[in-house]
Design an enzyme around this catalytic site. Structure first.
Site, PDB file in Angstrom:
ATOM      1  CD  GLU A   9      36.673  40.356  31.422  1.00  0.00           C
ATOM      2  OE1 GLU A   9      37.026  41.619  31.560  1.00  0.00           O
ATOM      3  OE2 GLU A   9      38.068  39.420  30.332  1.00  0.00           O
ATOM      4  CE  LYS A  55      39.144  44.992  31.991  1.00  0.00           C
ATOM      5  NZ  LYS A  55      39.780  43.297  30.523  1.00  0.00           N
ATOM      6  CB  CYS A  75      40.520  40.292  33.016  1.00  0.00           C
ATOM      7  SG  CYS A  75      41.447  39.459  31.280  1.00  0.00           S
TER       8      CYS A  75
END
Length: 343
Positions: free
Chosen positions: A44, A126, A160
């Site tokens: 990430e 995200k 994540c």
């Protein structure tokens, strides 16, 4: 093609130095290809590094990093984007790259997927930055929950703690995902004080995703180097205790939950590689396919709005009403019910 190698990068970023980071990213892409991998996955925001500073001190102190982080983030179509595309093409390998994406004045936690010819498959963001990440990054939308057909299989991506969002995961499972690219930062932040941020919980999330989704999960994880710690902590022993060196817990999981890559120490940089066989997915899903025969759509089902949500929609006066009507119809059509495959 059902049997091939995949690779995950475990390495500290070149923090706040995107040019150096691109050079190292290309080197990892070349190494993965030389070792026979058809896909390589990065952690990430590996470019220009995960912003650990947002967890380490008050906002006034953090502001020293804002300008440098913004300037070292990547814009779609810039020279850094083109360098990764070229590396994918030159090495005939697919790349899932975790980065901080710059668009106008905003930043996004992004994953860009390039195919083996260097063509872009998907730029995703995200959906919901986690906790203090919201002070740095904007949000994605339903168009970012997507699985794409590629030459090596159906591939999706999440970052994540998107792996702790049940409905987002279900949206991915329902698209018959075969290979999942999971991007993680370092997993030692607040070690000993925040168990949920550690590798036990987060590796378990990747493992469970593999079992629930009946897919292979390539969970790439960064680590903190001493150089990065020095930049972030400025020799403060309290900050160093919160952000220790290490934290790389990269894993590759099979659809039955087994870790099938050769694990590295959490302070060690390199590639975690594994041979995968997509034919194994049929065995996993014969037992449990939560978006198919193992679902109960008469009891629970998911509504997915896959339409991109943009803050500005431009149209001219003459076409205005027609475009508004078309947008309304499209928005209605894009609200998709995901239920049983049997339906």
């Amino acid at each position: 093609m059902s049997q091939f190698k995949v690779a995950a990068v475990q390495a500290a970023p070149s923090f706040l130095d995107v040019a150096a980071g691109i050079t190292r990213a290309v080197a990892f892409i070349e190494e993965a290809a030389q070792k026979g991998a058809k896909l390589v996955v990065f952690p990430e925001t590996w470019l220009p590094g995960y912003p650990n500073h947002i967890w380490l001190g008050p906002v006034a102190w953090q502001m020293q990093f804002v300008g440098r982080y913004f300037e070292n983030s990547i814009e779609a179509g810039d020279v850094h984007d083109k360098a990764i595309a070229k590396a994918a093409r030159d090495n005939s390998i697919q790349v899932s790259l975790g980065l901080s994406e710059r668009a106008g004045g905003s930043l996004y936690i992004a994953q860009w997927h390039y195919d083996e010819t260097g063509e872009l498959i998907k730029r995703r963001r995200k959906l919901k930055p986690t906790h203090v990440e919201r002070t740095v990054f904007g949000e994605g939308d339903g168009s970012d929950l997507v699985v794409k057909d590629t030459a090596i299989g159906r591939i999706g991506q999440l970052s994540c703690w998107e792996h702790l969002q049940p409905l987002s995961k279900y949206a991915m499972y329902a698209q018959d995902e075969q290979i999942h690219c999971a991007a993680w930062p370092n997993l030692k932040l607040y070690e000993g004080g925040a168990y949920a941020l550690g590798h036990q919980v987060n590796n378990a999330a990747s493992m469970l995703y593999a079992v629930e989704g009946g897919c292979f999960v390539i969970a790439a994880c960064a680590l903190v180097s001493k150089e990065q710690q020095d930049i972030l902590c400025e020799g403060d022993p309290q900050k160093e205790a919160l952000c220790p060196v290490g934290g790389g817990y990269t894993r590759i999981y099979a659809p039955d939950g087994q870790s099938i890559g050769a694990d590295l120490a959490d302070t060690e940089e390199g590639l975690v590689m594994a041979d995968i066989d997509l034919s194994m997915i049929a065995y996993a899903k014969a037992a449990a396919d939560p978006a198919g025969h193992y679902s109960r759509p008469d009891v629970t089902r998911l509504m997915l709005n896959s339409k991109p949500q943009r803050p500005v929609m431009a149209f001219d006066e003459t076409a205005g009403l027609a475009m508004e009507a078309a947008e309304g119809a499209a928005a209605e059509a894009d609200v998709v019910e995901i239920a049983s495959a049997a339906e």
